[in-house]
Design a protein around this motif. Structure first.
Motif, PDB file in Angstrom:
ATOM      1  N   ALA A  84      -2.627  -8.129  -2.723  1.00 39.46           N
ATOM      2  CA  ALA A  84      -2.390  -6.834  -3.626  1.00 39.46           C
ATOM      3  C   ALA A  84      -4.046  -6.463  -3.154  1.00 39.46           C
ATOM      4  O   ALA A  84      -4.191  -5.144  -3.400  1.00 39.46           O
ATOM      5  CB  ALA A  84      -2.587  -7.885  -5.023  1.00 39.46           C
ATOM      6  N   SER A  85      -4.986  -7.205  -2.942  1.00 35.69           N
ATOM      7  CA  SER A  85      -6.448  -6.531  -2.970  1.00 35.69           C
ATOM      8  C   SER A  85      -6.839  -6.406  -1.863  1.00 35.69           C
ATOM      9  O   SER A  85      -7.597  -5.076  -1.571  1.00 35.69           O
ATOM     10  CB  SER A  85      -7.753  -7.319  -2.837  1.00 35.69           C
ATOM     11  OG  SER A  85      -7.367  -8.665  -2.085  1.00 35.69           O
ATOM     12  N   ARG A  88      -5.487  -2.002  -2.841  1.00 33.56           N
ATOM     13  CA  ARG A  88      -6.274  -1.375  -3.074  1.00 33.56           C
ATOM     14  C   ARG A  88      -6.834  -1.286  -2.454  1.00 33.56           C
ATOM     15  O   ARG A  88      -7.063   0.241  -2.429  1.00 33.56           O
ATOM     16  CB  ARG A  88      -6.061  -2.715  -4.513  1.00 33.56           C
ATOM     17  CG  ARG A  88      -5.730  -2.645  -5.756  1.00 33.56           C
ATOM     18  CD  ARG A  88      -6.210  -3.316  -6.621  1.00 33.56           C
ATOM     19  NE  ARG A  88      -6.180  -4.169  -6.616  1.00 33.56           N
ATOM     20  CZ  ARG A  88      -6.107  -5.492  -6.830  1.00 33.56           C
ATOM     21  NH1 ARG A  88      -4.768  -5.172  -7.113  1.00 33.56           N
ATOM     22  NH2 ARG A  88      -6.056  -6.792  -6.729  1.00 33.56           N
ATOM     23  N   ALA A  89      -8.131  -1.442  -1.128  1.00 35.53           N
ATOM     24  CA  ALA A  89      -8.425  -1.320  -0.499  1.00 35.53           C
ATOM     25  C   ALA A  89      -8.167  -0.348   0.857  1.00 35.53           C
ATOM     26  O   ALA A  89      -8.584   1.091   1.104  1.00 35.53           O
ATOM     27  CB  ALA A  89      -9.261  -2.203  -0.068  1.00 35.53           C
ATOM     28  N   ARG A  91      -5.090   1.955  -0.105  1.00 37.84           N
ATOM     29  CA  ARG A  91      -5.246   2.474  -0.840  1.00 37.84           C
ATOM     30  C   ARG A  91      -6.393   3.533  -1.361  1.00 37.84           C
ATOM     31  O   ARG A  91      -6.486   5.040  -1.217  1.00 37.84           O
ATOM     32  CB  ARG A  91      -4.508   2.411  -1.958  1.00 37.84           C
ATOM     33  CG  ARG A  91      -3.957   3.528  -3.383  1.00 37.84           C
ATOM     34  CD  ARG A  91      -4.420   2.836  -4.323  1.00 37.84           C
ATOM     35  NE  ARG A  91      -3.848   3.908  -5.804  1.00 37.84           N
ATOM     36  CZ  ARG A  91      -4.792   4.576  -6.464  1.00 37.84           C
ATOM     37  NH1 ARG A  91      -6.477   4.199  -5.857  1.00 37.84           N
ATOM     38  NH2 ARG A  91      -4.666   5.992  -6.973  1.00 37.84           N
ATOM     39  N   LEU A  92      -7.134   3.549  -1.428  1.00 39.07           N
ATOM     40  CA  LEU A  92      -8.724   3.733  -1.606  1.00 39.07           C
ATOM     41  C   LEU A  92      -9.148   4.696  -0.428  1.00 39.07           C
ATOM     42  O   LEU A  92      -9.613   5.802  -0.429  1.00 39.07           O
ATOM     43  CB  LEU A  92      -9.734   3.220  -1.851  1.00 39.07           C
ATOM     44  CG  LEU A  92     -11.047   3.416  -1.909  1.00 39.07           C
ATOM     45  CD1 LEU A  92     -11.067   5.220  -3.132  1.00 39.07           C
ATOM     46  CD2 LEU A  92     -12.061   1.964  -2.792  1.00 39.07           C
ATOM     47  N   GLU A 118       2.737   5.753  -6.495  1.00 39.77           N
ATOM     48  CA  GLU A 118       2.807   4.745  -5.993  1.00 39.77           C
ATOM     49  C   GLU A 118       3.287   4.313  -6.505  1.00 39.77           C
ATOM     50  O   GLU A 118       3.578   3.249  -7.347  1.00 39.77           O
ATOM     51  CB  GLU A 118       1.264   4.456  -5.450  1.00 39.77           C
ATOM     52  CG  GLU A 118       0.361   6.025  -5.708  1.00 39.77           C
ATOM     53  CD  GLU A 118      -0.699   5.482  -4.872  1.00 39.77           C
ATOM     54  OE1 GLU A 118      -1.311   4.103  -4.864  1.00 39.77           O
ATOM     55  OE2 GLU A 118      -1.729   6.438  -4.985  1.00 39.77           O
ATOM     56  N   PRO A 120       3.539  -0.215  -5.140  1.00 34.71           N
ATOM     57  CA  PRO A 120       2.934  -1.343  -5.166  1.00 34.71           C
ATOM     58  C   PRO A 120       4.317  -2.259  -4.884  1.00 34.71           C
ATOM     59  O   PRO A 120       5.122  -2.467  -5.607  1.00 34.71           O
ATOM     60  CB  PRO A 120       2.126  -1.985  -5.753  1.00 34.71           C
ATOM     61  CG  PRO A 120       2.240  -1.326  -7.561  1.00 34.71           C
ATOM     62  CD  PRO A 120       2.873  -0.675  -6.521  1.00 34.71           C
ATOM     63  N   GLN A 132       2.645  -0.902   0.140  1.00 33.42           N
ATOM     64  CA  GLN A 132       1.980  -0.019  -0.937  1.00 33.42           C
ATOM     65  C   GLN A 132       2.391   1.263  -0.705  1.00 33.42           C
ATOM     66  O   GLN A 132       1.623   2.079  -0.236  1.00 33.42           O
ATOM     67  CB  GLN A 132       0.453   0.291  -1.205  1.00 33.42           C
ATOM     68  CG  GLN A 132      -0.121   1.952  -2.508  1.00 33.42           C
ATOM     69  CD  GLN A 132      -0.024   0.883  -3.300  1.00 33.42           C
ATOM     70  OE1 GLN A 132      -0.342  -0.254  -4.088  1.00 33.42           O
ATOM     71  NE2 GLN A 132      -0.318   1.881  -4.419  1.00 33.42           N
TER      72      GLN A 132
END
Length: 145
Positions: A84-85, A88-89, A91-92, A118, A120, A132
């Motif tokens: 998950a983290s 997110r990284a 994605r950014l 989006e 996930p 994602q």
């Protein structure tokens, strides 16, 4: 010389995604579900799939060109813990690589680009891959002559 806008856009995006640390080792055009179902052990632990989607004709401009909107789904995939983290990284980092009104695409004829909602998807029981899904819609003018 006639430019295939979709091919030029794809190549531009793939090149910039390949520069993303930790994720850009493999950026390829494929079907996400095929990759998930294949469980290919030779794949890196993190990579990006670009899956072409629908093309929508918006407007005919005489016989010389057509305005279209194309959706590509950019999907970072990982089979590592802490997915998950990591997603997110990723994605950014993808948003940074594709920043701006035109997603940084400097091809004449590209008008706008915008990410759509989006999704996930963390790995379910029995699955290894977490992803994602990031749909990107790009509007452009395709010359026909």
């Amino acid at each position: 010389m006639l430019i295939n806008m979709q091919q030029a856009i794809f190549e531009d995006i793939a090149q910039r995604l390949a520069a993303i640390p930790d994720w850009g080792e493999l950026v390829e055009e494929d079907n996400v579900m095929r990759v998930i179902d294949s469980d290919d052990q030779t794949l890196p632990d993190r990579f990006i799939i670009i899956q072409p989607g629908i093309t929508e004709e918006i407007e005919r401009r005489g016989q010389g060109s057509v305005r279209e909107r194309w959706t590509l789904t950019i999907t970072p995939m990982t089979r590592m813990r802490g997915a998950a983290s990591q997603l997110r990284a990723a994605r950014l980092a993808i948003k940074q690589a594709l920043a701006g009104v035109n997603a940084g695409i400097k091809i004449n004829g590209v008008q706008t680009a915008a990410f759509q909602p989006e999704t996930p998807m963390l790995a379910d029981a029995g699955r290894r891959w977490s992803v994602q899904a990031m749909p990107l819609q790009i509007a452009y003018i395709q010359s026909l002559k």
